[in-house]
Design an enzyme around this catalytic site. Structure first.
Site, short mmCIF file in Angstrom:
data_model
loop_
_atom_site.label_atom_id
_atom_site.label_comp_id
_atom_site.label_asym_id
_atom_site.label_seq_id
_atom_site.Cartn_x
_atom_site.Cartn_y
_atom_site.Cartn_z
N CYS A 15 34.76 43.61 39.10
CA CYS A 15 33.30 43.42 39.09
C CYS A 15 32.69 43.47 40.48
O CYS A 15 31.47 43.53 40.61
CB CYS A 15 32.94 42.10 38.42
SG CYS A 15 33.53 42.00 36.73
N ASN A 58 27.72 41.65 30.78
CA ASN A 58 28.48 41.90 32.00
C ASN A 58 29.07 43.31 31.93
O ASN A 58 29.95 43.57 31.11
CB ASN A 58 29.58 40.84 32.11
CG ASN A 58 30.44 40.99 33.36
OD1 ASN A 58 30.40 42.00 34.03
ND2 ASN A 58 31.23 39.96 33.63
N HIS A 84 25.69 39.92 40.60
CA HIS A 84 26.54 40.36 39.48
C HIS A 84 26.12 39.56 38.24
O HIS A 84 25.93 38.35 38.31
CB HIS A 84 28.01 40.11 39.83
CG HIS A 84 28.94 40.36 38.69
ND1 HIS A 84 28.83 41.48 37.88
CD2 HIS A 84 29.99 39.65 38.20
CE1 HIS A 84 29.78 41.44 36.95
NE2 HIS A 84 30.49 40.34 37.12
#
Ligand code: UT7
Length: 324
Positions: free
Chosen positions: A112, A280, A250
């Site tokens: 990520c 996500n 994020h």
């Protein structure tokens, strides 16, 4: 020499997976997902749509917005943990589609944190004078590795792609500072255990559901907050800025984002969120949010944007961008 993001773009597949859809798949509720994560919907790629297709779409749009021709691309960087193949790289598949015959192409993997690691790689090449025009792509088809029988992870992830053109010339967002970090001691708390050479695909790995994401959510949460805060602090110090105008984090969990905003005294209306719409999307998430921020809001000259990220590895990082 300055490295600047001269254009951004993103691509989200059409199909929507809502919390109501997830209620039919696993033992969960819209109320639990909304209150614990901030997520309402995520997007799912079609069966015949892959990481390279989504990445190509985002890259083409970013090139169009920058007025960059294929022949002038020097390097294609792809951040993904869901490549089309183990090899060849997804970057080479995208290079073929872009007809960027003068470009080098490579994948890299920081989960990520991929977009932030990518900004740092691009900044380094440009400031070394080695390349002029780099396309950074972050693309994920996470639905291919999500276990839709696991309520701890299936509710979190979605598919999508983002891209940006980073150049030594032109104007846009200067990449002021980037800080990166990693801690391999905690590699196993967020992992896809099989499919690599340690556990190659076999009847047993498939039966054990080892080709899916496994996560110790609470542990990851704890480290995410701590590491993103420290990386952001360091980034702000290095860049020497005294104000952060926008936070584009994020998009892993609204509770993590709220803690970060509070620590840096950034009001929530200055925190750009896509988590409710896309969940996500791993490496793509910061890039998608940055693209939507630039499309929806007017960023004034001199304003700063802080981009913190965190992911498997563990990896983390933060970037500080300034509008020229
Ligand atoms: O992008 C990479 C970085 N990733 C992250 O940063 C993710 C970080 N982790 C998280 O966002 C959170 O840990 C989760 C959203 C994954 C989980 O939230 P949590 O508040 O940490 O929940 P938990 O895992 O501590 O579980 C609390 C309870 C448990 O039940 P008991 O043991 O208290 O009875 C779980 O079984 O919630 C239960 N639970 C659920 N209930 C309904 C776990 N998942 C669900 C669910 N629906 N989907």
């Amino acid at each position: 020499m300055k490295a600047k993001i001269v254009s951004t773009a993103s691509y989200l597949p059409e199909k929507v997976l809502s919390n109501a859809d997830l209620e039919k798949l696993v033992d969960t509720t819209d109320e639990w997902i909304t209150s614990r994560t901030g997520m309402k919907e995520r997007r799912l790629a079609a069966d015949d749509e892959f990481t390279s297709n989504m990445g190509t779409k985002a890259a083409k749009l970013a090139m169009e917005r920058a007025g960059l021709e294929s022949k002038d691309v020097d390097l294609i960087l792809v951040a993904t943990l869901t490549p089309d193949y183990m090899f060849p790289s997804t970057a080479c598949l995208i290079q073929r589609e872009l007809k960027a015959e003068n470009a080098a192409a490579m994948d890299f993997q920081a989960a990520c944190s991929g977009y932030i690691y990518g900004l740092s790689i691009a900044k380094g090449y440009i400031q070394a004078g080695m390349y002029k025009n780099i396309i950074l792509i972050a693309a994920e088809k996470l639905s291919a590795i999500v276990d839709y029988e696991d309520r701890g992870t299936s509710i979190l992830f979605g598919d999508g792609a983002s891209a940006c053109v980073i150049s030594s010339e032109g104007s846009g967002l200067e990449i002021d500072a980037v800080t990166l970090g990693a801690d391999g001691n905690l590699a196993e708390i967020l992992i896809m255990p099989a499919g690599g050479v340690r556990n190659p695909a076999s009847k047993e790995t498939v039966e054990n559901r080892d080709h899916y994401i496994k996560m110790e959510g609470r542990e990851v949460f704890k480290h995410a907050v701590r590491r993103m805060e420290a990386a952001s602090q360091k980034c702000v110090e290095i860049s020497g800025v005294d104000e952060i105008h926008w936070l584009v984090p994020h998009q892993a969990n609204i509770r993590i984002i709220e803690v970060l905003a509070k620590r840096f005294k950034i009001p929530m209306e200055k925190v750009f969120l896509t988590i409710h719409k896309y969940g996500n999307t791993s490496a793509s998430s910061v890039g998608i949010a940055l693209d939507e921020l630039l499309n929806e809001k007017k960023i004034e000259k001199g304003e700063n944007i802080l981009l913190p990220a965190f992911g498997a590895g563990l990896t983390w990082g933060a970037a500080l961008l300034t509008k020229e």
